[in-house]
Scaffold this active site. Structure first.
Site, PDB file in Angstrom:
ATOM      1  CB  CYS A  13     -53.256  31.774 -35.723  1.00 31.11           C
ATOM      2  SG  CYS A  13     -52.522  30.791 -37.348  1.00 31.11           S
ATOM      3  CB  CYS A  33     -46.495  30.149 -34.850  1.00 29.87           C
ATOM      4  SG  CYS A  33     -47.061  27.930 -34.912  1.00 29.87           S
TER       5      CYS A  33
END
Length: 397
Positions: free
Chosen positions: A382, A92
């Site tokens: 995150c 991500c």
């Protein structure tokens, strides 16, 4: 200064984000990157011949040409065949990581102008069959694996991503009601920003085919601005009985891409580019995989420390909204000012195409910081497996 050389953003664009199985489902991640990259080159008045390096983030590798992704993007947008390309994957954080890699190439003088970006077509994640290449017998019961679904579980700690968010909810005493209220805020902030045209400067519209013929897509498709708190409260928890994570307060599965062109101070002067922002610094950190969503805390803290800045210096803060309890845990841990954090909504509203989100957040911060007349901003995400990444920018307006 955290970087060895001055590095500037000279263009930052993104596609609208498509809903899962929506208007962008027939475009590969490479296609989406091409749209964003062309728009960035045009917006920054950057000649393809001046680009020294192409770096693209992509996670799922969902298309048949995905192993060539960065290279194909460069060639498709007219960058010379002699210019190298690199596809990277920090899950991500890949969109942010492309910028980090670009900064590193510029700082060691391997490049002066770098086309960075991130992209994902989650709609095109294939079903696959494992362990059938050798020794498969006639009549074998072939099991299909959903590559999208299995990728959302961290096999090392045997936890789906949503359960890592549930762990944070327990640890930080975050209630389901708080999560739903935050999800509603994300939708409402996105709607207000969209209605006001705040996404226009970052957006690269795409022509799509619909049942009514061709149309120009220039608005994020996943957002549900009509959402009410009552609707959110009726949704069942997905992974845990009496849990906090629902389909309404988690980031949306989506398709989309972003492109950020960065250049050295020397290149800005040489090519007469208009600098939009300076890259002040960045930081990547590991954390406990079972609470991977807390990653932005050490990442933001580390980036600020390297840059000699504090959260009070930041005019805007973006924390990628993987899950509402994950975001809220970060907000509490850093004591974030909600009036300057995720001010125009986030991934809960507009979606989280894994590799594309870091580029989307960076592009948004670059333009929103200029619109507001602010000085500093930090973007973060995150990362599944237990990491966090953050990039700090300074407006040059």
């Amino acid at each position: 200064m955290a970087l060895l050389r001055g590095v500037f953003v000279v263009a930052a664009k993104r596609t609208p984000f498509g809903a899962y199985g929506g208007l962008l489902k027939d475009f590969t991640a490479t296609d989406l990157s091409e749209f964003a990259a062309k728009a960035a080159l045009s917006a920054g008045k950057v000649s393809p011949e001046t680009v020294d390096s192409v770096i693209m983030g992509n996670v799922l590798q969902s298309s048949s040409d995905a192993i060539y992704l960065a290279r194909h993007v460069g060639l498709r947008v007219g960058i010379p065949k002699e210019t190298p390309a690199l596809t990277i994957n920090r899950l991500c954080g890949s969109g942010f990581q492309s910028i980090v890699n670009g900064c590193q190439e510029i700082c060691v003088k391997e490049a002066e102008v770098v086309l960075c970006g991130g992209t994902e077509s989650m709609s095109q994640a294939p079903y696959c069959v494992r362990n059938v290449r050798f020794g498969t017998k006639l009549g074998s019961d072939i099991k299909l694996e959903d590559s999208l679904w299995v990728s959302l579980t961290d096999q090392h700690v045997q936890l789906p991503m949503a359960m890592t968010a549930e762990n944070l909810a327990v640890k930080h005493k975050i209630s389901r009601e708080e999560c739903d209220k935050y999800a509603l805020q994300s939708q409402q902030r996105w709607k207000a920003a969209n209605d006001a045209g705040y996404f226009n400067d970052e957006m690269a519209p795409i022509e799509v085919k619909t049942k009514k013929g061709k149309q120009t897509m220039q608005v994020d498709e996943h957002a549900r601005p009509q959402t009410t708190l009552e609707q959110l409260q009726k949704l069942p928890p997905v992974f845990k009985k009496d849990g906090t994570v629902t389909a309404g307060n988690a980031s949306g599965v989506a398709d989309g891409a972003g492109a950020v062109i960065i250049a050295s101070e020397d290149a800005v002067k040489k090519h007469n580019f208009t600098p939009l922002a300076r890259i002040v610094g960045y930081f990547v950190s590991g954390c406990d995989p079972s609470i991977m969503g807390i990653g932005p805390v050490p990442a933001i803290s580390g980036a600020l420390k390297k840059a000699g800045l504090s959260l009070k210096d930041m005019d805007l803060v973006e924390v990628n909204e993987a899950f509402a309890p994950q975001y809220l845990a970060v907000e509490r841990s850093l004591d974030l000012d909600i009036s300057k954090t995720n001010v125009n909504g986030g991934a809960i509203a507009l979606g989280h195409p894994l590799g594309g989100s870091g580029s989307r957040i960076t592009a948004h911060l670059v333009h929103e910081l200029r619109r507001r007349g602010g000085k500093y901003a930090v973007g973060s995400a995150c990362i599944g497996g237990g990491q966090g990444i953050a990039v700090i920018i300074q407006s040059t307006a």
